[in-house]
Design a protein around this motif. Structure first.
Motif, PDB file in Angstrom:
ATOM      1  N   ASN A 233      49.680  65.434 -58.366  1.00 16.79           N
ATOM      2  CA  ASN A 233      49.272  65.096 -57.013  1.00 16.79           C
ATOM      3  C   ASN A 233      48.565  63.728 -56.974  1.00 16.79           C
ATOM      4  O   ASN A 233      48.860  62.885 -56.131  1.00 16.79           O
ATOM      5  N   LYS A 234      47.675  63.540 -57.902  1.00 18.10           N
ATOM      6  CA  LYS A 234      46.954  62.267 -57.987  1.00 18.10           C
ATOM      7  C   LYS A 234      47.924  61.114 -58.181  1.00 18.10           C
ATOM      8  O   LYS A 234      47.814  60.079 -57.534  1.00 18.10           O
ATOM      9  N   PHE A 235      48.861  61.311 -59.076  1.00 25.27           N
ATOM     10  CA  PHE A 235      49.839  60.257 -59.332  1.00 25.27           C
ATOM     11  C   PHE A 235      50.660  59.976 -58.079  1.00 25.27           C
ATOM     12  O   PHE A 235      50.961  58.829 -57.756  1.00 25.27           O
ATOM     13  N   GLY A 236      50.995  61.040 -57.363  1.00 28.09           N
ATOM     14  CA  GLY A 236      51.738  60.877 -56.117  1.00 28.09           C
ATOM     15  C   GLY A 236      50.955  60.069 -55.101  1.00 28.09           C
ATOM     16  O   GLY A 236      51.508  59.213 -54.403  1.00 28.09           O
ATOM     17  N   GLU A 237      49.660  60.303 -55.037  1.00 28.07           N
ATOM     18  CA  GLU A 237      48.827  59.533 -54.101  1.00 28.07           C
ATOM     19  C   GLU A 237      48.780  58.077 -54.516  1.00 28.07           C
ATOM     20  O   GLU A 237      48.807  57.177 -53.677  1.00 28.07           O
ATOM     21  N   HIS A 238      48.747  57.866 -55.816  1.00 27.79           N
ATOM     22  CA  HIS A 238      48.788  56.487 -56.311  1.00 27.79           C
ATOM     23  C   HIS A 238      50.100  55.819 -55.940  1.00 27.79           C
ATOM     24  O   HIS A 238      50.133  54.661 -55.520  1.00 27.79           O
ATOM     25  N   LEU A 239      51.180  56.552 -56.063  1.00 30.40           N
ATOM     26  CA  LEU A 239      52.490  56.016 -55.705  1.00 30.40           C
ATOM     27  C   LEU A 239      52.544  55.657 -54.226  1.00 30.40           C
ATOM     28  O   LEU A 239      53.155  54.662 -53.837  1.00 30.40           O
ATOM     29  N   MET A 240      51.891  56.468 -53.417  1.00 28.42           N
ATOM     30  CA  MET A 240      51.861  56.184 -51.983  1.00 28.42           C
ATOM     31  C   MET A 240      51.165  54.852 -51.717  1.00 28.42           C
ATOM     32  O   MET A 240      51.629  54.042 -50.911  1.00 28.42           O
ATOM     33  N   VAL A 241      50.069  54.631 -52.403  1.00 25.99           N
ATOM     34  CA  VAL A 241      49.337  53.379 -52.228  1.00 25.99           C
ATOM     35  C   VAL A 241      50.184  52.202 -52.693  1.00 25.99           C
ATOM     36  O   VAL A 241      50.371  51.220 -51.974  1.00 25.99           O
ATOM     37  N   VAL A 242      50.702  52.323 -53.906  1.00 28.28           N
ATOM     38  CA  VAL A 242      51.508  51.251 -54.485  1.00 28.28           C
ATOM     39  C   VAL A 242      52.692  50.881 -53.587  1.00 28.28           C
ATOM     40  O   VAL A 242      53.055  49.716 -53.454  1.00 28.28           O
ATOM     41  N   ASN A 243      53.285  51.896 -52.967  1.00 28.49           N
ATOM     42  CA  ASN A 243      54.447  51.650 -52.129  1.00 28.49           C
ATOM     43  C   ASN A 243      54.095  51.450 -50.661  1.00 28.49           C
ATOM     44  O   ASN A 243      54.979  51.402 -49.802  1.00 28.49           O
ATOM     45  N   GLY A 244      52.797  51.369 -50.393  1.00 26.35           N
ATOM     46  CA  GLY A 244      52.373  51.131 -49.019  1.00 26.35           C
ATOM     47  C   GLY A 244      52.802  52.198 -48.040  1.00 26.35           C
ATOM     48  O   GLY A 244      53.142  51.914 -46.903  1.00 26.35           O
ATOM     49  N   LEU A 245      52.802  53.455 -48.485  1.00 29.70           N
ATOM     50  CA  LEU A 245      53.198  54.546 -47.604  1.00 29.70           C
ATOM     51  C   LEU A 245      51.996  55.064 -46.828  1.00 29.70           C
ATOM     52  O   LEU A 245      50.910  55.213 -47.375  1.00 29.70           O
ATOM     53  N   MET A 246      52.237  55.330 -45.566  1.00 30.33           N
ATOM     54  CA  MET A 246      51.168  55.870 -44.744  1.00 30.33           C
ATOM     55  C   MET A 246      51.540  57.254 -44.262  1.00 30.33           C
ATOM     56  O   MET A 246      52.711  57.546 -44.034  1.00 30.33           O
ATOM     57  N   VAL A 247      50.554  58.072 -44.089  1.00 31.93           N
ATOM     58  CA  VAL A 247      50.799  59.382 -43.514  1.00 31.93           C
ATOM     59  C   VAL A 247      51.314  59.199 -42.092  1.00 31.93           C
ATOM     60  O   VAL A 247      50.834  58.343 -41.358  1.00 31.93           O
ATOM     61  N   ASN A 248      52.354  59.972 -41.773  1.00 28.97           N
ATOM     62  CA  ASN A 248      52.911  59.885 -40.422  1.00 28.97           C
ATOM     63  C   ASN A 248      51.879  60.321 -39.396  1.00 28.97           C
ATOM     64  O   ASN A 248      51.489  61.483 -39.360  1.00 28.97           O
TER      65      ASN A 248
END
Lengths: 122, 122
Positions: free
Chosen positions: B100-115
């Motif tokens: 989960n933590k890694f996934g959150e990191h991936l979200m940041v790295v890829n500039g993903l925002m929660v809908n």
DNA sequence: CTGTATCCTAAGGGATACTG
DNA sequence: CAGTATCCCTTAGGATACAG
């Protein structure tokens, strides 16, 4: 709602995103082998038992697109190409190690043994 | 060779075994929800957005077979069934947290925002 | 409210053949 | 050596209907 979109697909949790990056049968084995450092195609193939060319190439391309590995092409003949981990890829190693440890624990809990090479039964 | 067999299938690494236990789209979300403690079927369903009955049941059965969760049936009417983590299941939570933590990191790295819930565009 | 069964599609992955 | 393409099959997973 913690939904978010990546590459046109909806994800419902960060875990799902993680699996999109390192999930599937072969991505983790590939990443783990690359922890050794730069490797060229043939070396990768030799270090990942049972993988087919199709899977190795397709997974390498995906890992590249996702920024987990990089490719360096040398202008030589015969052709030479190196694959190696990006910082993000290196970070994933720790995660995969965790999964590996848990897997080993599962093997113990379930009494699984490594398949010993059978001796000729004469 | 580090091959081994589990339930009639060959695995080539502990990581693969881990994925057999907690892989797929829904097993991890289910386990994560159960960290809260005992939950009955309806509660599970409500806490896991978008999951269908078929998937929830089939995954619950698999997790049970693999010793990750347990089922307790109360002889009441209307019927009541509780699901909760086994020690092994609890152990898996730490692993999933890592993912989960890694996934959150991936979200940041890829500039993903929660809908964000879109406001009515009037 | 808990629990199954059936039908169907999309995608991952294996085998094989071929090219610069 | 590195890299693609095609064919085919198995399976996860979605939709839907139904039962104690």
């Amino acid at each position: 709602m913690k939904d978010f979109t990546y590459n046109g697909r909806i994800y419902y949790s960060p875990v799902e995103l993680t699996m999109a990056f390192i999930g599937g049968t072969w991505k983790m084995p590939i990443l783990l082998v690359l922890r050794k450092g730069k490797l060229r195609y043939g070396e990768l193939k030799n270090n990942i038992p049972h993988i087919t060319d199709k899977m190795l190439y397709s997974q390498l391309r995906e890992l590249e697109k996702k920024g987990m590995i990089e490719r360096k092409v040398y202008k030589e003949k015969p052709p030479r190409v190196d694959y190696f981990l990006t910082p993000l890829g290196k970070r994933s190693i720790k995660v995969i190690d965790t999964l590996n440890k848990f897997g080993e624990h599962l093997m113990v809990v379930n009494g699984l043994m490594v398949n010993n090479r059978k001796r000729p039964q004469n």
